[in-house]
Scaffold this motif. Structure first.
Motif, PDB file in Angstrom:
ATOM      1  N   GLU A   1      21.353  19.269 -33.267  1.00 33.21           N
ATOM      2  CA  GLU A   1      22.760  18.767 -32.587  1.00 33.21           C
ATOM      3  C   GLU A   1      22.605  17.652 -32.615  1.00 33.21           C
ATOM      4  O   GLU A   1      23.648  16.907 -32.971  1.00 33.21           O
ATOM      5  CB  GLU A   1      22.451  19.504 -31.342  1.00 33.21           C
ATOM      6  N   ILE A   2      21.409  16.800 -32.185  1.00 26.24           N
ATOM      7  CA  ILE A   2      21.547  15.182 -32.008  1.00 26.24           C
ATOM      8  C   ILE A   2      21.552  14.640 -33.398  1.00 26.24           C
ATOM      9  O   ILE A   2      22.348  13.589 -33.586  1.00 26.24           O
ATOM     10  CB  ILE A   2      20.329  14.833 -31.299  1.00 26.24           C
ATOM     11  N   ALA A   3      20.662  15.205 -34.386  1.00 29.20           N
ATOM     12  CA  ALA A   3      20.856  14.690 -35.680  1.00 29.20           C
ATOM     13  C   ALA A   3      22.194  14.960 -36.355  1.00 29.20           C
ATOM     14  O   ALA A   3      22.703  14.064 -37.099  1.00 29.20           O
ATOM     15  CB  ALA A   3      19.710  15.348 -36.539  1.00 29.20           C
ATOM     16  N   GLY A   4      22.924  15.846 -35.983  1.00 25.09           N
ATOM     17  CA  GLY A   4      24.288  15.977 -36.540  1.00 25.09           C
ATOM     18  C   GLY A   4      25.522  15.143 -35.986  1.00 25.09           C
ATOM     19  O   GLY A   4      26.457  14.875 -36.558  1.00 25.09           O
ATOM     20  N   GLY A   5      24.989  14.419 -35.002  1.00 24.45           N
ATOM     21  CA  GLY A   5      26.068  13.379 -34.374  1.00 24.45           C
ATOM     22  C   GLY A   5      26.961  14.193 -33.399  1.00 24.45           C
ATOM     23  O   GLY A   5      27.094  15.636 -33.402  1.00 24.45           O
ATOM     24  N   ALA A   6      27.788  13.298 -32.448  1.00 24.21           N
ATOM     25  CA  ALA A   6      28.791  13.757 -31.796  1.00 24.21           C
ATOM     26  C   ALA A   6      28.062  14.709 -30.494  1.00 24.21           C
ATOM     27  O   ALA A   6      28.633  15.866 -30.567  1.00 24.21           O
ATOM     28  CB  ALA A   6      30.127  14.389 -32.305  1.00 24.21           C
ATOM     29  N   SER A   7      26.984  14.125 -30.083  1.00 26.13           N
ATOM     30  CA  SER A   7      26.284  15.003 -28.906  1.00 26.13           C
ATOM     31  C   SER A   7      26.368  14.536 -27.844  1.00 26.13           C
ATOM     32  O   SER A   7      26.383  13.204 -27.661  1.00 26.13           O
ATOM     33  CB  SER A   7      24.917  15.444 -29.670  1.00 26.13           C
ATOM     34  N   ASP A   8      26.042  15.437 -26.816  1.00 26.95           N
ATOM     35  CA  ASP A   8      25.723  14.868 -25.545  1.00 26.95           C
ATOM     36  C   ASP A   8      24.435  14.541 -25.151  1.00 26.95           C
ATOM     37  O   ASP A   8      23.591  15.557 -25.003  1.00 26.95           O
ATOM     38  CB  ASP A   8      26.540  16.118 -24.448  1.00 26.95           C
ATOM     39  N   LEU A   9      24.153  13.289 -25.138  1.00 27.81           N
ATOM     40  CA  LEU A   9      22.754  12.850 -25.006  1.00 27.81           C
ATOM     41  C   LEU A   9      22.287  12.633 -23.562  1.00 27.81           C
ATOM     42  O   LEU A   9      21.247  12.555 -23.068  1.00 27.81           O
ATOM     43  CB  LEU A   9      22.877  11.095 -25.451  1.00 27.81           C
ATOM     44  N   THR A  10      23.132  13.273 -22.569  1.00 27.28           N
ATOM     45  CA  THR A  10      22.749  13.281 -21.187  1.00 27.28           C
ATOM     46  C   THR A  10      22.325  14.754 -20.911  1.00 27.28           C
ATOM     47  O   THR A  10      21.597  15.057 -19.898  1.00 27.28           O
ATOM     48  CB  THR A  10      24.000  13.418 -20.058  1.00 27.28           C
ATOM     49  N   ALA A  11      22.431  15.737 -21.783  1.00 28.09           N
ATOM     50  CA  ALA A  11      21.737  16.891 -21.676  1.00 28.09           C
ATOM     51  C   ALA A  11      20.411  17.072 -21.939  1.00 28.09           C
ATOM     52  O   ALA A  11      19.954  16.088 -22.933  1.00 28.09           O
ATOM     53  CB  ALA A  11      22.439  18.153 -22.493  1.00 28.09           C
ATOM     54  N   ARG A  12      19.353  17.707 -21.465  1.00 29.46           N
ATOM     55  CA  ARG A  12      18.098  17.716 -21.451  1.00 29.46           C
ATOM     56  C   ARG A  12      17.608  19.434 -22.017  1.00 29.46           C
ATOM     57  O   ARG A  12      18.244  19.977 -21.437  1.00 29.46           O
ATOM     58  CB  ARG A  12      17.222  17.217 -20.369  1.00 29.46           C
ATOM     59  N   ILE A  13      16.544  19.238 -22.670  1.00 27.62           N
ATOM     60  CA  ILE A  13      16.005  20.602 -22.668  1.00 27.62           C
ATOM     61  C   ILE A  13      15.067  20.950 -21.734  1.00 27.62           C
ATOM     62  O   ILE A  13      14.299  20.156 -21.346  1.00 27.62           O
ATOM     63  CB  ILE A  13      14.823  20.503 -24.141  1.00 27.62           C
ATOM     64  N   PRO A  14      15.301  22.157 -21.230  1.00 28.19           N
ATOM     65  CA  PRO A  14      14.463  22.933 -20.260  1.00 28.19           C
ATOM     66  C   PRO A  14      12.961  23.042 -20.438  1.00 28.19           C
ATOM     67  O   PRO A  14      12.724  23.372 -21.443  1.00 28.19           O
ATOM     68  CB  PRO A  14      15.039  24.175 -19.858  1.00 28.19           C
ATOM     69  N   THR A  15      12.281  22.457 -19.523  1.00 26.59           N
ATOM     70  CA  THR A  15      10.943  22.590 -19.396  1.00 26.59           C
ATOM     71  C   THR A  15      10.195  23.562 -18.436  1.00 26.59           C
ATOM     72  O   THR A  15      10.832  23.427 -17.149  1.00 26.59           O
ATOM     73  CB  THR A  15      10.135  21.257 -19.381  1.00 26.59           C
TER      74      THR A  15
END
Length: 609
Positions: free
Chosen positions: A236-250
Motif C-alpha cells: 500500500e505504501i509502495a503504491g502511493g497515496a497512503s496514510d503514513l500515520t497508520a502502523r502495523i499491529p504487533t
C-alpha cells in the motif's frame, strides 16, 4: 495458472517439504520395524533349528548313510532306523519339515530320508530317491556342503512350499560332506503378520501425517496471514497515496513481531522524510519560478551585449589590416639584416672552429711531448736498472763458479774418504783373521776388529750417499751456470734495445717541439682573423637587434589586434551559446517547475499528520 501460482507460494512449498519429510520418516520407521521383525523371527527359529540339527547330525552314521544314498533301497535297515529317529525328533520340535538330501549335480538334490511326516501323507512326504531342484532355496544347500558347518538361511520363498526358514547341517564322512540334514520352519504366518504390521504401520503413519499436516497448515496459515498483513501494508505504501500515520499491529515476542516493528520503523522514517520533502519541494517550486523569470531577463541583456561586441569586432578588423601592411615592410628590412648577420656569424664560427682545432692540436702536441719525456725518463731508469741487473747477474755467475769449484773439491774429499773406508775395512778383515789364528787370546782383538769393520761399512754407505748428493749438486750447479749465462746475454740484448728505443723517442720529441712552434704561429694568425670577424658580427648584430626589436613590436601589435578580433569573435560565439543556454535553461526551468509540481502532488498524497 492459478494452480501454478498456488504451488509457488512459500506456504504451500513449506507444507509440501514438511509432508515429504514426515512421509520419509514414516517409511523409514516402517522398513526398520519390518526388518527387525524378520530378524527376530529368523533368530528365534534358527536357535531351535541349530540345536535340533546339531543333535541329530551326531546320531547319523556317515558310512551307513553313504551306503543308503548309493543303493537307494528302502530294504536297507538303516533307512527305517534313520526315519524313526528323524520322525521322533520332528514330533518333539516346532519345525515343519525334517529331511536328509545328497547332491546329484547342479542345483538338483535327491531326498534320502524324509522324517517330516508319514509316507501316507503324499502331499508333504518325499520318498527315497525323489529328486528336486533347490534353486529357489538360495545358496545355502551348496554353502553347507562347502563350509561343512551348520548354516541358517533367511526367510526364503521355496517353490512349492511357500516361505520358510531352513537350518542346514552337513553329514560328514572322512572329512568330506556327503549330504546334509535340513529342518524347515514355515514362515508363511510370519510373513502374513509382517504384511499386516506393515499395512497397519503405513496406515497409522498416514493418519499421523495427515493430522500433523493439518496442524502444520493451520499454524502456517496463521503465520503467513500475519506476514501478509505486513506485505499488504508495505505494498500500500509502495503504491502511493497512503496514510503514513497508520502502523502495523504487533503482538507477542517472536520474529513476526520483530518484522512488524522493523516495518513500523521504516514507515516512521518514511513519514519523517515525506514531511521534510514537502517543504523542500515547495521551496524548489518557488525557486524554479524565480529562475524562469531571471532567465528571460538574462536573454534580453545578452541580445543588447551582442550588438556592442559586433561594433568592436569591425574596428579590430581594420586595425589588423593596417598592422599587416606595416609588418610586411619591416619584415623585408629584417630579412636583409638577418642575411648579413648570418654571414658574419658563419665567418666568426669558422674562425672559432679553426682556432679551437689549432688549440687542440697544440694541447695534443704538448701532452705528447710530456708523455714522451716521461717515457724517456722511464727508459733511462730501465736502462739503469738493466745495467744493475746485468752486474748482479755477473756476480751470481761468479759465485756459482766458486760453488762449482767447491763442489769439485768436496767430491775429491769424498773420494779420499771412500778409499780410507776401503783400507779400514781391509785392515779390519786382516785383524779378524789374525785374531782367529790367535784363538782365545785374540778374542778381544777380534771384537775390536768387528767394530772397526762395522764402522768402515757405515762410512762406505755414507760416502756413497754423499757422492750421490754431490753429483746432484754438480748437475744443479751446471744448470745454474747455463741459465746464468743465458740471462746475462738476455740482459745485454735488453739494454741495447732500450738504448735504441730511448734514441728514437728523443728524435720524436725534437720533431714534436718543432711542430708546436708552428702551431703557435697559426694561432696568432687566427687571432687576427677572429678579431675582424667579431667586429663585423657585432655591427650586424646591433642592426639585427634594432630590426628584431621593431619586428617584435610590430608582431606584438599585430598579435594584439588578432587577439582583440579573436576575442570579439569568441565573445560573439559565447553570446550565441549563452542565448542557447538561456533558452535551454528556461526550458529546463519550466520542466523543473512542472516536475516539482508533480513531486509536490505525490508527496502531498501521503498523509503525515
Amino acid at each position: 495458472m492459478l494452480a501454478m501460482r498456488f504451488v509457488r507460494t512459500y506456504k504451500v512449498k513449506f507444507t509440501l517439504v514438511v509432508a515429504l519429510f514426515i512421509a520419509l520418516i514414516s517409511l523409514s520407521i516402517t522398513l526398520l520395524a519390518v526388518a527387525r521383525i524378520k530378524a527376530v523371527a529368523v533368530e528365534s527359529f534358527s536357535s531351535q533349528g541349530i540345536e535340533l540339527v546339531r543333535r541329530l547330525s551326531r546320531e547319523i552314521d556317515g558310512e551307513r548313510f553313504q551306503r543308503l544314498a548309493r543303493t537307494m533301497s528302502e530294504q536297507d535297515p538303516y533307512y527305517d532306523e534313520l526315519y524313526q529317529t528323524l520322525y521322533a525328533a520332528k514330533q518333539q520340535s516346532n519345525c515343519s519339515f525334517l529331511y536328509t538330501m545328497v547332491p546329484t549335480g547342479g542345483n538338483n538334490f535327491t531326498y534320502v530320508v524324509d522324517g517330516s511326516t508319514t509316507p501316507d501323507d503324499e502331499e508333504n512326504f518325499s520318498p527315497l530317491g525323489t529328486e528336486e531342484d533347490l534353486t529357489s532355496y538360495g545358496k545355502y544347500p551348496h554353502q553347507v556342503l562347502s563350509e561343512r558347518s551348520i548354516v541358517c538361511s533367511k526367510i526364503e520363498k521355496q517353490e512349492g512350499w511357500g516361505y520358510a526358514i531352513t537350518v542346514y547341517a552337513p553329514i560328514i564322512l572322512s572329512g568330506s560332506a556327503i549330504g546334509f540334514l535340513a529342518c524347515d520352519f514355515a514362515a508363511d504366518e510370519i510373513m502374513s503378520i509382517i504384511a499386516s504390521a506393515r499395512f497397519i504401520m503405513i496406515l497409522v503413519s498416514g493418519v499421523l501425517a495427515i493430522v500433523c499436516l493439518a496442524i502444520l497448515y493451520g499454524w502456517i496459515s496463521l503465520f503467513f496471514s500475519r506476514l501478509k498483513s505486513v506485505s499488504s501494508r508495505m505494498s500500500e505504501i509502495a503504491g502511493g497515496a497512503s496514510d503514513l500515520t497508520a502502523r502495523i499491529p504487533t503482538s507477542g515476542n517472536n520474529e513476526l513481531s520483530d518484522i512488524s516493528a522493523s516495518c513500523n520503523s521504516i514507515i516512521q522514517k518514511l513519514q519523517e522524510m515525506i514531511s521534510t520533502q514537502k517543504q523542500a519541494v515547495t521551496r524548489l517550486s518557488e525557486n524554479s519560478r524565480k529562475l524562469l523569470t531571471q532567465n528571460k531577463e538574462s536573454s534580453n541583456l545578452i541580445d543588447t551585449a551582442g550588438g556592442s561586441i559586433g561594433e568592436i569586432c569591425g574596428k579590430a578588423q581594420n586595425q589588423k589590416d593596417m598592422t599587416g601592411e606595416a609588418a610586411d615592410t619591416i619584415e623585408f628590412i629584417v630579412g636583409v639584416a638577418t642575411s648579413l648577420d648570418q654571414k658574419a656569424h658563419e665567418q666568426k664560427s669558422a674562425v672559432e672552429t679553426s682556432f679551437q682545432a689549432v688549440e687542440q692540436i697544440a694541447e695534443n702536441i704538448e701532452e705528447t711531448n710530456e708523455t714522451i719525456s716521461k717515457v724517456s725518463s722511464e727508459y733511462a731508469g730501465i736502462v739503469s736498472r738493466s745495467h744493475d741487473g746485468r752486474e748482479k747477474q755477473t756476480q751470481v755467475t761468479e759465485k756459482i763458479t766458486v760453488i762449482e769449484e767447491l763442489t769439485k773439491k768436496l767430491s775429491e774429499a769424498n773420494r779420499v774418504i771412500s778409499e780410507i773406508s776401503s783400507q779400514t775395512n781391509l785392515l779390519a778383515m786382516n785383524a779378524a783373521i789374525e785374531a782367529a789364528h790367535a784363538g782365545e787370546a785374540g778374542r778381544g782383538f777380534s771384537v775390536v776388529a768387528n767394530e772397526i769393520r762395522t764402522l768402515a761399512t757405515n762410512s762406505d754407505t755414507q760416502t756413497k750417499s754423499i757422492k750421490e748428493l754431490i753429483e746432484n749438486i754438480e748437475n744443479a750447479v751446471k744448470e745454474m751456470v747455463e741459465a746464468s749465462t743465458k740471462s746475462s746475454l738476455s740482459f745485454n740484448a735488453l739494454e741495447q734495445g732500450i738504448r735504441s728505443m730511448d734514441s728514437s723517442l728523443k728524435n720524436v720529441s725534437a720533431k714534436i717541439n718543432a711542430q708546436a712552434e708552428e702551431s703557435k704561429k697559426i694561432q696568432q694568425m687566427i687571432d687576427v682573423i677572429a678579431s675582424s670577424s667579431e667586429s663585423i658580427s657585432d655591427s650586424s648584430g646591433q642592426l639585427k637587434g634594432k630590426n628584431s626589436l621593431l619586428e617584435e613590436q610590430i608582431k606584438e601589435l599585430r598579435m594584439r589586434a588578432s587577439e582583440i578580433l579573436t576575442s570579439s569573435h569568441d565573445a560573439t560565439e559565447n553570446l550565441d551559446k549563452m542565448k542557447d543556454f538561456a533558452r535551454d535553461t528556461a526550458s529546463q526551468s519550466e520542466e523543473n517547475l512542472s516536475l516539482s509540481e508533480s513531486v509536490k502532488n505525490i508527496v502531498d498524497s501521503y498523509k503525515t499528520e
